[in-house]
Design a protein around this motif. Sequence first.
Motif, PDB file in Angstrom:
ATOM      1  N   ALA A 127       0.896  -1.196  -0.190  1.00 56.05           N
ATOM      2  CA  ALA A 127      -0.044  -0.167  -0.061  1.00 56.05           C
ATOM      3  C   ALA A 127       0.954   1.329  -0.166  1.00 56.05           C
ATOM      4  O   ALA A 127       0.680   2.182  -0.641  1.00 56.05           O
ATOM      5  CB  ALA A 127      -0.885  -0.142   1.103  1.00 56.05           C
ATOM      6  N   GLU A 128       2.011   1.346   0.654  1.00 56.10           N
ATOM      7  CA  GLU A 128       2.903   2.509   0.716  1.00 56.10           C
ATOM      8  C   GLU A 128       3.427   2.643  -0.587  1.00 56.10           C
ATOM      9  O   GLU A 128       3.658   3.895  -0.952  1.00 56.10           O
ATOM     10  CB  GLU A 128       3.981   1.990   1.898  1.00 56.10           C
ATOM     11  CG  GLU A 128       5.001   3.349   1.998  1.00 56.10           C
ATOM     12  CD  GLU A 128       5.894   2.942   3.302  1.00 56.10           C
ATOM     13  OE1 GLU A 128       7.097   3.763   3.239  1.00 56.10           O
ATOM     14  OE2 GLU A 128       5.827   1.841   3.844  1.00 56.10           O
ATOM     15  N   LEU A 129       4.025   1.559  -1.242  1.00 56.30           N
ATOM     16  CA  LEU A 129       4.741   1.461  -2.626  1.00 56.30           C
ATOM     17  C   LEU A 129       3.599   2.298  -3.596  1.00 56.30           C
ATOM     18  O   LEU A 129       3.832   3.092  -4.376  1.00 56.30           O
ATOM     19  CB  LEU A 129       5.150   0.291  -3.026  1.00 56.30           C
ATOM     20  CG  LEU A 129       6.422  -0.258  -2.387  1.00 56.30           C
ATOM     21  CD1 LEU A 129       6.609  -1.751  -2.683  1.00 56.30           C
ATOM     22  CD2 LEU A 129       7.712   0.756  -2.827  1.00 56.30           C
ATOM     23  N   ALA A 130       2.375   1.842  -3.494  1.00 57.62           N
ATOM     24  CA  ALA A 130       1.320   2.336  -4.415  1.00 57.62           C
ATOM     25  C   ALA A 130       1.312   3.850  -4.222  1.00 57.62           C
ATOM     26  O   ALA A 130       1.098   4.568  -5.136  1.00 57.62           O
ATOM     27  CB  ALA A 130       0.046   1.558  -4.351  1.00 57.62           C
ATOM     28  N   THR A 131       0.910   4.120  -3.024  1.00 60.48           N
ATOM     29  CA  THR A 131       0.730   5.664  -2.603  1.00 60.48           C
ATOM     30  C   THR A 131       2.085   6.456  -3.033  1.00 60.48           C
ATOM     31  O   THR A 131       1.812   7.423  -3.443  1.00 60.48           O
ATOM     32  CB  THR A 131       0.350   5.653  -1.014  1.00 60.48           C
ATOM     33  OG1 THR A 131      -0.441   4.991  -0.805  1.00 60.48           O
ATOM     34  CG2 THR A 131       0.096   7.196  -0.785  1.00 60.48           C
ATOM     35  N   LYS A 132       3.113   6.193  -2.746  1.00 58.77           N
ATOM     36  CA  LYS A 132       4.153   6.674  -3.057  1.00 58.77           C
ATOM     37  C   LYS A 132       4.265   7.067  -4.678  1.00 58.77           C
ATOM     38  O   LYS A 132       5.030   7.905  -5.098  1.00 58.77           O
ATOM     39  CB  LYS A 132       5.684   6.061  -2.427  1.00 58.77           C
ATOM     40  CG  LYS A 132       5.497   6.524  -1.176  1.00 58.77           C
ATOM     41  CD  LYS A 132       7.006   5.961  -0.428  1.00 58.77           C
ATOM     42  CE  LYS A 132       6.986   6.247   1.176  1.00 58.77           C
ATOM     43  NZ  LYS A 132       8.428   5.696   1.795  1.00 58.77           N
ATOM     44  N   ALA A 133       4.111   5.823  -5.486  1.00 59.86           N
ATOM     45  CA  ALA A 133       4.486   6.105  -7.108  1.00 59.86           C
ATOM     46  C   ALA A 133       3.328   7.045  -7.393  1.00 59.86           C
ATOM     47  O   ALA A 133       3.600   7.520  -8.333  1.00 59.86           O
ATOM     48  CB  ALA A 133       3.992   4.530  -7.304  1.00 59.86           C
ATOM     49  N   THR A 134       2.139   7.006  -6.823  1.00 55.46           N
ATOM     50  CA  THR A 134       1.177   7.952  -7.443  1.00 55.46           C
ATOM     51  C   THR A 134       1.574   9.584  -7.054  1.00 55.46           C
ATOM     52  O   THR A 134       1.492  10.277  -7.808  1.00 55.46           O
ATOM     53  CB  THR A 134      -0.348   7.744  -6.748  1.00 55.46           C
ATOM     54  OG1 THR A 134      -0.724   6.424  -6.624  1.00 55.46           O
ATOM     55  CG2 THR A 134      -1.368   8.598  -7.088  1.00 55.46           C
TER      56      THR A 134
END
Length: 304
Positions: A127-134
Amino acid sequence: MRYKWSFDVVKHRKKYFTFSIVVTILGILSLAIFGLNRGVDFKSGTTLDITAAGQAIDQAKAADLIGKAGLQAATIVVGGDNNDRVTARFEQVLSPDQVKSIEESFKAVYGDNVSKEENTVDTELAAELATKATWAVLIASVFIAAYVAIRFEWRFAVAGIVSLLHDAFIVISLFSIFRWEVNLPFVAAVLTIIGYSINDTIVIFDRIRENMRFAKKKTFDDLAKIVNDSVWQTMTRSINTVVTVLIAAVFLFIMGSPAIRMFSLAIIIGLASGMYSSIFIASPLWLVLKHKWPGKSAGKKAAA
Protein backbone atom coordinates in the motif's frame (compact mmCIF):
# COMPACT_ATOMS: atom_id res chain seq x y z
CA MET A 1 15.87 19.16 -43.38
CA ARG A 2 12.17 20.04 -43.30
CA TYR A 3 9.32 18.05 -44.70
CA LYS A 4 7.97 19.55 -47.93
CA TRP A 5 4.52 18.07 -47.35
CA SER A 6 2.24 19.06 -44.50
CA PHE A 7 -1.38 19.27 -43.45
CA ASP A 8 -3.36 21.66 -41.29
CA VAL A 9 -2.94 20.41 -37.72
CA VAL A 10 -5.16 23.10 -36.25
CA LYS A 11 -8.06 22.61 -38.67
CA HIS A 12 -8.90 19.15 -37.29
CA ARG A 13 -8.23 19.96 -33.63
CA LYS A 14 -11.77 19.06 -32.52
CA LYS A 15 -11.35 15.55 -33.94
CA TYR A 16 -8.12 15.07 -31.99
CA PHE A 17 -9.68 16.41 -28.80
CA THR A 18 -12.71 14.13 -29.27
CA PHE A 19 -10.54 11.06 -29.87
CA SER A 20 -8.50 11.73 -26.72
CA ILE A 21 -11.62 12.37 -24.64
CA VAL A 22 -13.18 9.09 -25.82
CA VAL A 23 -10.01 7.14 -24.98
CA THR A 24 -9.88 8.85 -21.58
CA ILE A 25 -13.49 7.92 -20.82
CA LEU A 26 -12.84 4.31 -21.82
CA GLY A 27 -9.79 4.30 -19.56
CA ILE A 28 -11.76 5.69 -16.62
CA LEU A 29 -14.45 3.01 -17.11
CA SER A 30 -11.83 0.27 -17.30
CA LEU A 31 -10.08 1.49 -14.16
CA ALA A 32 -13.40 1.79 -12.32
CA ILE A 33 -14.55 -1.70 -13.33
CA PHE A 34 -11.34 -3.73 -13.53
CA GLY A 35 -8.70 -1.59 -11.82
CA LEU A 36 -5.03 -2.35 -12.48
CA ASN A 37 -3.40 -5.76 -12.57
CA ARG A 38 -1.02 -4.98 -9.75
CA GLY A 39 2.19 -6.93 -9.52
CA VAL A 40 3.81 -8.14 -6.34
CA ASP A 41 5.36 -4.68 -5.81
CA PHE A 42 1.89 -3.22 -5.19
CA LYS A 43 0.17 -6.30 -3.82
CA SER A 44 1.21 -8.51 -0.96
CA GLY A 45 2.79 -11.76 -2.07
CA THR A 46 6.05 -13.54 -2.86
CA THR A 47 8.05 -13.81 -6.06
CA LEU A 48 10.59 -16.60 -6.42
CA ASP A 49 13.34 -16.64 -9.05
CA ILE A 50 14.72 -20.17 -9.32
CA THR A 51 17.79 -20.87 -11.50
CA ALA A 52 18.89 -24.37 -12.52
CA ALA A 53 22.46 -23.47 -13.64
CA GLY A 54 22.23 -24.01 -17.40
CA GLN A 55 19.56 -26.73 -17.36
CA ALA A 56 16.43 -25.86 -19.33
CA ILE A 57 13.28 -25.68 -17.22
CA ASP A 58 9.92 -26.54 -18.76
CA GLN A 59 7.03 -24.32 -17.63
CA ALA A 60 4.66 -27.24 -17.12
CA LYS A 61 7.34 -29.09 -15.15
CA ALA A 62 7.92 -26.01 -12.98
CA ALA A 63 4.19 -25.76 -12.23
CA ASP A 64 4.17 -29.47 -11.32
CA LEU A 65 7.12 -29.10 -8.94
CA ILE A 66 5.49 -26.13 -7.24
CA GLY A 67 2.29 -28.16 -6.97
CA LYS A 68 4.19 -30.99 -5.24
CA ALA A 69 5.12 -28.47 -2.56
CA GLY A 70 1.39 -27.93 -1.98
CA LEU A 71 1.29 -24.49 -3.62
CA GLN A 72 -0.01 -22.87 -6.78
CA ALA A 73 1.65 -19.86 -8.41
CA ALA A 74 -0.43 -17.04 -9.91
CA THR A 75 2.04 -16.71 -12.79
CA ILE A 76 5.03 -18.76 -13.95
CA VAL A 77 7.50 -17.32 -16.49
CA VAL A 78 10.50 -19.22 -17.85
CA GLY A 79 13.47 -17.15 -19.04
CA GLY A 80 17.23 -16.86 -18.97
CA ASP A 81 19.80 -17.51 -21.69
CA ASN A 82 19.04 -21.24 -21.76
CA ASN A 83 15.54 -21.12 -20.28
CA ASP A 84 17.21 -22.10 -17.02
CA ARG A 85 15.38 -19.58 -14.82
CA VAL A 86 11.76 -19.66 -13.72
CA THR A 87 9.97 -16.73 -12.07
CA ALA A 88 6.94 -17.74 -10.01
CA ARG A 89 4.64 -15.17 -8.43
CA PHE A 90 2.42 -16.11 -5.50
CA GLU A 91 -0.47 -13.94 -4.34
CA GLN A 92 0.14 -14.98 -0.74
CA VAL A 93 3.23 -14.38 1.39
CA LEU A 94 5.13 -17.67 1.59
CA SER A 95 6.59 -18.91 4.84
CA PRO A 96 10.26 -19.93 5.04
CA ASP A 97 9.17 -23.59 5.17
CA GLN A 98 7.11 -23.21 1.99
CA VAL A 99 10.01 -21.55 0.15
CA LYS A 100 12.35 -24.30 1.31
CA SER A 101 9.88 -26.96 0.15
CA ILE A 102 9.75 -25.46 -3.37
CA GLU A 103 13.55 -25.20 -3.51
CA GLU A 104 13.95 -28.82 -2.48
CA SER A 105 11.44 -29.93 -5.14
CA PHE A 106 13.56 -28.30 -7.83
CA LYS A 107 16.81 -29.66 -6.38
CA ALA A 108 15.38 -33.17 -6.48
CA VAL A 109 15.01 -32.84 -10.27
CA TYR A 110 17.78 -30.42 -11.34
CA GLY A 111 20.45 -31.11 -8.72
CA ASP A 112 22.14 -29.12 -5.98
CA ASN A 113 23.14 -26.29 -8.35
CA VAL A 114 19.63 -24.86 -8.08
CA SER A 115 19.61 -21.38 -6.55
CA LYS A 116 16.76 -19.10 -5.57
CA GLU A 117 16.05 -15.42 -5.06
CA GLU A 118 13.06 -14.43 -2.96
CA ASN A 119 11.13 -11.14 -3.04
CA THR A 120 8.32 -10.73 -0.53
CA VAL A 121 6.04 -7.73 -0.09
CA ASP A 122 3.59 -7.53 2.81
CA THR A 123 0.25 -5.69 2.71
CA GLU A 124 1.43 -2.49 4.41
CA LEU A 125 4.51 -2.14 2.21
CA ALA A 126 2.47 -2.76 -0.95
CA ALA A 127 0.00 0.00 0.00
CA GLU A 128 2.86 2.37 0.83
CA LEU A 129 4.58 1.70 -2.52
CA ALA A 130 1.35 2.32 -4.44
CA THR A 131 0.75 5.61 -2.60
CA LYS A 132 4.31 6.83 -3.10
CA ALA A 133 4.23 5.91 -6.79
CA THR A 134 1.06 7.98 -7.28
CA TRP A 135 2.58 10.95 -5.44
CA ALA A 136 5.77 10.68 -7.52
CA VAL A 137 3.80 11.09 -10.75
CA LEU A 138 1.69 13.95 -9.38
CA ILE A 139 4.63 15.87 -7.87
CA ALA A 140 6.66 15.49 -11.07
CA SER A 141 3.72 16.85 -13.06
CA VAL A 142 3.29 19.86 -10.75
CA PHE A 143 6.98 20.82 -10.93
CA ILE A 144 6.98 20.46 -14.71
CA ALA A 145 3.91 22.71 -14.96
CA ALA A 146 5.56 25.29 -12.70
CA TYR A 147 8.73 25.27 -14.81
CA VAL A 148 6.81 25.73 -18.06
CA ALA A 149 4.71 28.53 -16.55
CA ILE A 150 7.86 30.39 -15.47
CA ARG A 151 9.82 29.64 -18.63
CA PHE A 152 6.98 30.45 -21.03
CA GLU A 153 3.48 31.46 -19.84
CA TRP A 154 0.49 29.93 -18.07
CA ARG A 155 -1.24 28.90 -21.34
CA PHE A 156 1.79 26.82 -22.31
CA ALA A 157 1.83 25.32 -18.80
CA VAL A 158 -1.84 24.29 -18.97
CA ALA A 159 -1.46 22.79 -22.45
CA GLY A 160 1.75 21.01 -21.44
CA ILE A 161 0.33 19.48 -18.25
CA VAL A 162 -2.79 18.28 -20.10
CA SER A 163 -0.55 16.70 -22.73
CA LEU A 164 1.71 14.81 -20.32
CA LEU A 165 -1.18 13.66 -18.11
CA HIS A 166 -2.89 12.49 -21.31
CA ASP A 167 0.16 10.36 -22.16
CA ALA A 168 0.46 8.89 -18.67
CA PHE A 169 -3.24 8.09 -18.58
CA ILE A 170 -3.17 6.45 -22.03
CA VAL A 171 -0.49 4.03 -20.82
CA ILE A 172 -2.30 3.35 -17.54
CA SER A 173 -5.61 2.80 -19.36
CA LEU A 174 -4.15 0.31 -21.84
CA PHE A 175 -2.47 -1.62 -19.04
CA SER A 176 -5.85 -1.76 -17.27
CA ILE A 177 -7.80 -2.81 -20.39
CA PHE A 178 -5.39 -5.58 -21.42
CA ARG A 179 -4.63 -6.64 -17.82
CA TRP A 180 -0.88 -6.19 -18.18
CA GLU A 181 0.99 -6.30 -14.89
CA VAL A 182 1.82 -3.04 -13.14
CA ASN A 183 4.94 -2.95 -10.95
CA LEU A 184 7.72 -0.57 -9.92
CA PRO A 185 9.44 -0.62 -13.36
CA PHE A 186 6.06 0.45 -14.77
CA VAL A 187 6.13 3.54 -12.54
CA ALA A 188 9.66 4.30 -13.76
CA ALA A 189 8.34 3.97 -17.33
CA VAL A 190 5.49 6.43 -16.66
CA LEU A 191 7.91 8.99 -15.20
CA THR A 192 10.20 8.50 -18.21
CA ILE A 193 7.23 9.00 -20.54
CA ILE A 194 6.33 12.23 -18.79
CA GLY A 195 9.88 13.48 -19.32
CA TYR A 196 9.94 12.62 -23.03
CA SER A 197 6.45 14.01 -23.57
CA ILE A 198 7.15 17.41 -22.04
CA ASN A 199 10.52 17.55 -23.82
CA ASP A 200 8.86 17.18 -27.24
CA THR A 201 6.15 19.63 -26.25
CA ILE A 202 8.59 22.29 -25.07
CA VAL A 203 10.52 22.11 -28.35
CA ILE A 204 7.34 22.99 -30.25
CA PHE A 205 6.36 25.62 -27.68
CA ASP A 206 9.76 27.25 -27.98
CA ARG A 207 9.36 27.48 -31.76
CA ILE A 208 5.85 28.92 -31.34
CA ARG A 209 7.16 31.58 -28.97
CA GLU A 210 10.00 32.42 -31.36
CA ASN A 211 7.63 32.73 -34.32
CA MET A 212 5.24 34.85 -32.25
CA ARG A 213 7.92 37.52 -31.94
CA PHE A 214 8.02 38.25 -35.67
CA ALA A 215 4.67 37.13 -37.11
CA LYS A 216 1.39 38.97 -37.44
CA LYS A 217 -0.95 37.75 -34.70
CA LYS A 218 -4.11 39.78 -34.83
CA THR A 219 -6.64 37.07 -35.69
CA PHE A 220 -7.26 33.42 -34.93
CA ASP A 221 -6.07 32.46 -38.41
CA ASP A 222 -2.80 34.30 -37.77
CA LEU A 223 -2.26 32.29 -34.58
CA ALA A 224 -3.27 29.07 -36.34
CA LYS A 225 -0.65 29.68 -39.05
CA ILE A 226 2.01 30.21 -36.40
CA VAL A 227 1.11 26.91 -34.72
CA ASN A 228 1.07 24.97 -37.99
CA ASP A 229 4.38 26.46 -39.12
CA SER A 230 5.98 25.75 -35.74
CA VAL A 231 4.80 22.12 -35.70
CA TRP A 232 6.18 21.41 -39.16
CA GLN A 233 9.43 23.28 -38.53
CA THR A 234 10.13 20.91 -35.61
CA MET A 235 8.64 17.76 -37.16
CA THR A 236 11.96 16.28 -38.30
CA ARG A 237 13.46 16.69 -34.86
CA SER A 238 10.39 15.15 -33.17
CA ILE A 239 10.32 12.12 -35.46
CA ASN A 240 14.08 11.49 -35.22
CA THR A 241 14.05 11.70 -31.42
CA VAL A 242 11.08 9.40 -30.97
CA VAL A 243 12.19 6.84 -33.57
CA THR A 244 15.69 6.62 -32.06
CA VAL A 245 14.35 5.80 -28.59
CA LEU A 246 11.55 3.66 -30.03
CA ILE A 247 14.04 1.35 -31.78
CA ALA A 248 15.84 0.75 -28.50
CA ALA A 249 12.58 0.16 -26.64
CA VAL A 250 11.31 -2.31 -29.25
CA PHE A 251 14.53 -4.35 -29.10
CA LEU A 252 14.37 -4.35 -25.29
CA PHE A 253 10.79 -5.62 -25.52
CA ILE A 254 11.67 -8.37 -28.01
CA MET A 255 15.05 -9.48 -26.67
CA GLY A 256 15.02 -8.29 -23.07
CA SER A 257 14.27 -10.38 -20.01
CA PRO A 258 10.69 -10.83 -18.72
CA ALA A 259 11.52 -8.51 -15.81
CA ILE A 260 11.76 -5.45 -18.11
CA ARG A 261 9.29 -6.49 -20.82
CA MET A 262 6.37 -4.53 -19.35
CA PHE A 263 8.67 -1.55 -18.79
CA SER A 264 9.63 -1.63 -22.47
CA LEU A 265 6.00 -1.98 -23.57
CA ALA A 266 4.98 1.02 -21.47
CA ILE A 267 7.80 3.06 -23.01
CA ILE A 268 6.73 2.09 -26.55
CA ILE A 269 3.12 3.11 -25.93
CA GLY A 270 4.16 6.30 -24.14
CA LEU A 271 6.53 7.41 -26.89
CA ALA A 272 3.83 7.04 -29.54
CA SER A 273 1.28 8.80 -27.34
CA GLY A 274 3.79 11.53 -26.44
CA MET A 275 4.50 12.41 -30.04
CA TYR A 276 0.77 12.43 -30.81
CA SER A 277 -0.12 14.66 -27.85
CA SER A 278 2.72 17.13 -28.42
CA ILE A 279 1.56 17.77 -31.98
CA PHE A 280 -2.19 17.21 -31.91
CA ILE A 281 -3.17 18.06 -28.34
CA ALA A 282 -0.75 20.48 -26.67
CA SER A 283 -0.21 22.88 -29.58
CA PRO A 284 -3.90 23.20 -30.65
CA LEU A 285 -4.92 23.48 -26.98
CA TRP A 286 -2.49 26.37 -26.51
CA LEU A 287 -4.05 28.01 -29.58
CA VAL A 288 -7.56 27.69 -28.09
CA LEU A 289 -6.40 29.17 -24.78
CA LYS A 290 -4.50 31.98 -26.50
CA HIS A 291 -7.53 32.83 -28.62
CA LYS A 292 -9.91 32.91 -25.65
CA TRP A 293 -7.50 34.69 -23.27
CA PRO A 294 -5.11 36.62 -25.54
CA GLY A 295 -3.60 38.93 -22.91
CA LYS A 296 -2.82 42.59 -23.27
CA SER A 297 -0.37 42.33 -26.16
CA ALA A 298 -2.20 39.87 -28.40
CA GLY A 299 -4.24 42.38 -30.24
CA LYS A 300 -7.87 42.18 -31.16
CA LYS A 301 -9.45 38.73 -31.30
CA ALA A 302 -11.40 37.48 -34.24
CA ALA A 303 -13.86 34.64 -34.49
CA ALA A 304 -12.44 31.26 -35.40
